[in-house]
Design an enzyme around this catalytic site. Structure first.
Site, PDB file in Angstrom:
ATOM      1  N   HIS A  40      55.892  28.628 -60.275  1.00 26.58           N
ATOM      2  CA  HIS A  40      55.798  28.519 -58.813  1.00 26.58           C
ATOM      3  C   HIS A  40      57.184  28.425 -58.174  1.00 26.58           C
ATOM      4  CE1 HIS A  40      53.700  26.835 -55.108  1.00 26.58           C
ATOM      5  NE2 HIS A  40      54.952  26.477 -54.883  1.00 26.58           N
ATOM      6  N   GLU A  41      57.990  27.500 -58.644  1.00 23.84           N
ATOM      7  CA  GLU A  41      59.306  27.295 -58.019  1.00 23.84           C
ATOM      8  C   GLU A  41      60.207  28.506 -58.217  1.00 23.84           C
ATOM      9  OE1 GLU A  41      59.284  24.944 -56.008  1.00 23.84           O
ATOM     10  OE2 GLU A  41      57.538  23.927 -56.852  1.00 23.84           O
ATOM     11  N   MET A  78      60.477  21.034 -55.839  1.00 22.19           N
ATOM     12  CA  MET A  78      60.986  21.697 -54.645  1.00 22.19           C
ATOM     13  C   MET A  78      61.947  22.795 -55.059  1.00 22.19           C
ATOM     14  SD  MET A  78      61.298  22.127 -51.398  1.00 22.19           S
ATOM     15  CE  MET A  78      62.435  23.354 -50.723  1.00 22.19           C
ATOM     16  N   GLU A  79      61.769  23.967 -54.425  1.00 27.15           N
ATOM     17  CA  GLU A  79      62.407  25.198 -54.885  1.00 27.15           C
ATOM     18  C   GLU A  79      63.825  25.413 -54.396  1.00 27.15           C
ATOM     19  OE1 GLU A  79      59.862  25.085 -52.619  1.00 27.15           O
ATOM     20  OE2 GLU A  79      60.179  26.503 -50.985  1.00 27.15           O
ATOM     21  N   HIS A  91      59.552  31.153 -55.708  1.00 26.49           N
ATOM     22  CA  HIS A  91      60.172  30.832 -54.420  1.00 26.49           C
ATOM     23  C   HIS A  91      61.630  31.258 -54.333  1.00 26.49           C
ATOM     24  CE1 HIS A  91      57.106  28.747 -52.281  1.00 26.49           C
ATOM     25  NE2 HIS A  91      57.043  27.699 -53.070  1.00 26.49           N
TER      26      HIS A  91
HETATM   27 ZN    ZN Z   1      55.882  26.023 -53.080  1.00 30.59          ZN
END
Ligand code: ZN
Length: 1036
Positions: free
Chosen positions: A452-453, A418-419, A456
């Protein structure tokens, strides 16, 4: 937020410590007194963790004395006042404050967990009831829902700033909090409506400013249907004034991975606990009363009080720490910039860390359990994070916004990661990596989750979607950038041009080809529906659409547009139209004019995707006919929206097209196709030349041709495949298999295409073939003629298998240096050879396993361990199963543990499979998050499919209770167990099962029914056709 990759079958969620639960139920639920009631003297303490804090101790000491004085004074004042109002309001209308400074309310806390002390209505009822009835009538008269009953918060108030002071009691997993929210009034109202869920509210106070006189609170109540808490005032708040809302509350540090939750691990034989948060999408309201919608951006100042044996973390760095005599410490964090509640975060743990600093001065730390830090398991993540921040800062031309970024590796988490801004949380399996025992695939997973994170931190945190219907905007971007960012780290890997196709595009077209799919932009209101929008359609289709957009805009213009978008909207919210407008402007600047909004609305607001059919040989004069229709696997299923029907689906399609002959391919031309059927002139179309559409598969659609063109393409692949690009070779394979599966194409075409693979030296087409074969294999693996299919595939694989051979285990060579393409190709071919029964492959696997058992040294090459373990278990006797089972228990490396567990599901022995299924629900043996993978893998095994299906139905109640709230898990389980059912009997069982239970996972089940119906239909219509062709082909 990163979801668990389906292909990777990696575990996620929810281990439930049975003993913890029991302890909580039996133990004292009396909550400790709040911080304001405690008069404690400050005393500086040394701890090995807060080195930075020590420098500030002198200042801290002074501040703390002042703070102590102030706190004591306020405490005395407040405790007097709060004692006055012990009244409680439970649920909506039956409520009553005492009309003085505060109302007190508590909410039912979830089944079987009554929190706090017994409540009663101090006011005795009648007057309050009358008042409420009048109020309800008033709303009815106005034909309006009262503000607390609406799915979205009423817009009359806006939070500007939160001061949040928390005390975490890790010994009994509770916490208390005091939140002060500065509110701006847009429209006068007597009501304050904000989110609060599963907490006990002690006191409420509203004042025009903190010290001046209060606004009297008439009453307060929870309204659980919308997860809000309502403060009714005696008079209206006035427009354009600012007020302070103070709420004192307490709650549990839950064992259920949402809100502020706990987790644990064992160090030196001792269980240690930590508390961490997961607020996205709608769980901040479980940790503090707040305006829990992304549009309500505010600044936050957080303080966390905890025992000094722990440390605390939050989005911002610690500003000061105040130590108390009795072993408690309060960390005061710097104020955040404007941000939404869902990526706010904190943690209380006793982890250690390593750190690095970027060129621009951002301090990056990786926190994990001390043994992992000591082993250096976090070093890889730390190193690439530093480089990636530099990459994004350069790509977006917007600096990272906070002074630090912490990465936190936790044992349990509902998602892969989770970012949270400045404090991103990862499940250990997705961030810790031991290079000496990890495969390339594992390294790739870790890398991509981090990329990915980090994306974000810009897309999501700095610029936030206005509402959850556009979650695909942030998730699509982050998923797309996984490939772009990985290309920056490993330029030779060609992720965006190649691996993206198999892992994203092909994968999501499988899902989105179902009539029961949904548009990438989904309207949602209710909190309970919001979890639903985080699915592969949002992530993968979002990413595929963004890639198509970048393709037709041109990458440099696209990048410029993104830079503008982030600069214009930073610290704010943006909707998809804001992005389309910015990108249209960027295009205009380079002299191109495309109405991006018009084009993209068709792709984001309509579900599914088109199949383009190009007919080249039916007309003369270089004219071709191009038509589009919606692609669906099962044309018998009724469209989800019957009023509409599939015939009305149309898209504006950026179709690139090229003409080729034996040695040459023309440069591509782009044709915008927007009608059902169109004629286009293509120059240089000669007798023997073929047409190829969707060059490099940048578009989100499939392409079909007349049979003559397919034959010409197959001929080209066989004679000289390199005329066609690697990505188009993979694309042709995937399109052909799926067009045949849906009945658009004869069954022999994909199998004929496969024949050229014996000469294919690139990984991607093999990977595409292997993935496309998988569902076909599952359709056939329980049929009596399966061996014919098996034999055909083995023939296609044999020569490449011989050519490539097996890898050696060179532990000195770093994974990163290994030739990714070559190793992955070899792995893919070995996997096909072993799973379709190549004798040499089986012998090799058995020899390696025997060597491991006899020498007790594992010399199996890292990159093929999963294949060898699985093959060994399926071929060899029960002793091997027991050996792998034992190794599963004794290994500590997360990547290794996972593949050992999966290997156990490969057995042919139904007794062992049953034993494993039953063990999977025992949390002491198999982590809850891994149990789903065990069941799904047994279902993939033809010998275990019916066992897993039966087990799933029998245990559904238990499974649903465990994973129900984590919707993503639940749908993974449902689709994993059902997707390869393919008989009429199984379809009936599925329908009966759905009828027999109520509610929950309805979307997953309707998808499951459609998938199984399509499987059954394929068996009925096409299986014989396929076998006939195979028989003929094998005798030729
Ligand atoms: Zn995401």
């Amino acid at each position: 937020m990163a979801l668990e990759e389906k292909r990777e079958k990696r575990p996620p969620v929810t281990p439930m410590m049975i003993e913890e639960e029991a302890a909580l139920r039996n133990g004292s639920r009396g909550l400790p007194p709040g911080p304001w009631a405690e008069a404690a003297g400050p005393r500086p303490r040394t701890t090995e963790r807060h080195i930075a804090v020590h420098k500030r101790l002198v200042l801290g000491f002074a501040v703390s004395i002042l703070a102590l004085l102030a706190v004591t004074m306020i405490a005395v004042l407040l405790s007097v006042r709060f004692e006055e109002c012990g009244a409680a309001a439970d649920g909506p209308p039956r409520a009553g404050g005492n009309g003085s400074l505060s109302g007190v309310a508590r909410q039912p806390h979830g089944a079987g967990q009554p929190p706090g002390r017994p409540e009663e209505d101090a006011r005795g009822g009648e007057a309050a009831e009358e008042e409420e009835e009048e109020e309800e009538e008033e709303w009815q008269r106005r034909r309006e829902l009262p503000p607390w009953a609406r799915p979205r918060l009423p817009r009359h108030l806006r939070p500007l700033h939160y001061n949040l002071m928390l005390t975490a009691f890790m010994e009994n997993f509770t916490f208390s909090g005091e939140v002060n929210v500065q509110l701006e009034v847009r429209n006068a109202s007597r009501y304050i409506v904000l989110h609060a869920h599963r907490m006990h509210i002690e006191a409420v106070r509203v004042a025009e400013d903190k010290l001046a006189g209060g606004v009297r609170v008439a009453r307060t109540f929870f309204y659980p249907q919308t997860q809000v808490f309502v403060v009714v005032l005696n008079r209206s708040l006035e427009v354009q004034r600012s007020y302070n809302l103070k709420i004192i509350y307490n709650a549990l540090i839950e064992n259920e991975l949402l809100g502020f939750f706990r987790s644990s691990y064992v160090l030196h034989g001792e269980r240690r606990f930590l508390g961490v948060t997961q607020f996205s999408p709608t769980h901040a309201r479980k940790a503090f009363p707040c305006f829990d919608e992304p549009i309500y951006k505010a600044t936050f100042k957080i303080s966390i009080r905890h025992q000094a044996t722990y440390l605390s973390l939050s989005n911002m760095p610690v500003e000061t720490s105040v130590f108390e005599e009795d072993g408690w410490v309060t960390d005061h964090f710097s104020q955040t910039p404007l941000m939404s509640t869902y990526y706010l975060a904190w943690a209380v743990c006793n982890f250690t860390y390593r750190e690095t600093v970027t060129k621009s001065g951002v301090v990056v730390r990786l926190y994990a359990r001390p043994d992992a830090i000591r082993r250096g398991s976090g070093d890889y993540a730390l190193n690439i994070t530093r480089r990636l921040i530099e990459f994004y800062e350069d790509y977006f031309k917007v600096p990272y916004s906070l002074p630090k970024l912490d990465l936190l590796a936790v044992p349990k988490h509902p998602y892969a990661a989770m970012e949270n801004w400045g404090l991103s949380v990862f499940v250990e399996q997705r961030i810790l990596l031991d290079p000496s025992i990890s495969s390339i695939l594992y390294l790739l997973d870790v890398t991509m989750v981090i990329v990915h994170e980090l994306c974000h931190q810009w897309f999501g945190d700095l610029v936030t979607p206005v509402w959850w219907e556009d979650v695909w905007l942030k998730e699509g971007f982050a998923h797309y950038f996984e490939f772009v960012g990985t290309d920056y780290l490993y330029p030779g890997w060609n992720m965006e041009k190649q691996r993206f196709l198999t892992d994203v595009l092909h994968e999501v077209m499988l899902l989105d080809g179902l009539a029961s799919s949904h548009p990438v932009s989904q309207e949602v209101q209710q909190a309970s529906d919001i979890d639903r929008v985080f699915d592969w359609i949002a992530y993968k289709k979002g990413a595929a659409l963004i890639r198509m957009l970048a393709g037709f805009m041109g990458h440099s213009v696209f990048q410029m547009g993104l830079q503008d978008y982030l600069t214009i909207h930073k610290y704010g919210n943006a909707a998809r139209n804001d992005l389309w407008n910015t990108l249209s402007k960027a295009l205009k600047r380079v002299g191109k004019s495309v109405n991006i909004q018009e084009v993209m609305d068709q792709w984001t607001l309509q579900m599914g995707y088109p199949v383009i059919t190009i007919l080249g040989n039916e007309t003369t004069d270089n004219i071709i006919v191009i038509s589009q229709e919606r692609f669906v696997y099962d044309s018998d299923t009724k469209p989800k929206d019957p009023a509409r029907g599939d015939t009305s689906y149309l898209w504006q399609i950026p179709l690139t097209i090229a003409v080729g002959n034996t040695s040459h391919i023309s440069s591509e031309a782009i044709i915008w196709v927007s009608n059902k059927s169109e004629h286009h002139r293509v120059p240089a179309l000669e007798e023997a030349s073929w047409l190829l559409g969707n060059i490099n598969q940048t578009g989100y659609f499939r392409v079909n041709y007349d049979i003559r063109n397919w034959k010409l393409l197959i001929n080209q692949l066989t004679r000289n495949h390199e005329v066609i690009s690697v990505s188009n070779r993979a694309g042709l394979i995937d399109d052909a298999f799926n067009l045949a599966r849906a009945g658009y194409l004869p069954q022999n075409i994909p199998l004929e295409i496969m024949r050229y693979l014996s000469e294919e030296k690139d990984f991607l087409p093999w990977h595409a073939a292997s993935r496309a074969l998988y569902p076909l294999d599952k359709l056939l693996d329980r049929t009596e003629n399966y061996n014919i299919f098996n034999e055909y595939i083995l023939r296609q694989v044999a020569s490449m298998y011989l050519k490539l051979g097996w890898p050696t285990n060179n532990l000195n060579k770093s994974l990163v240096q290994a030739s990714y393409q070559h190793e992955e190709l070899r792995r893919e071919v070995i996997m096909l050879a072993c799973s379709f029964g190549n004798k040499h492959c089986h012998q090799q696997a058995a020899t390696l396993i025997s060597d491991w058992i006899s020498s007790n040294r594992n010399r199996i090459p890292l990159n093929v361990r999963d294949i060898v373990y699985c093959t060994g278990v399926s071929l060899m006797d029960e002793d091997v199963w027991e050996f792998i089972w034992m190794k599963f228990h004794s290994t500590t490396a997360v990547s290794e543990k996972k593949i050992l567990l999966e290997a156990l599901t490969c057995s042919d022995d139904r007794n062992l499979l049953n034993r494993l299924l039953n063990l999977s629900l025992n949390s002491e043996v198999v982590l809850d998050q891994d149990a789903i993978d065990v069941i799904i893998h047994v279902a993939r095994n033809p010998h275990g499919r019916d066992l897993a299906w039966k087990f799933f139905r029998e245990k559904w109640k238990i499974l649903n209770a465990r994973y129900g709230e984590a919707l993503f898990m639940n749908s993974k389980l449902v689709s994993g167990v059902t997707e390869f059912l393919n008989t009429e009997g199984e379809l009936r069982e599925l329908k009966n099962f759905i009828k027999s239970y109520e509610g929950g996972a309805a979307v997953s089940f309707s998808r499951a029914v459609e998938t199984v119906e399509a499987n059954v239909r394929w068996q009925r219509l096409y299986k014989e056709e396929l076998f006939q062709w195979l028989r003929k082909s094998l005798t030729q």
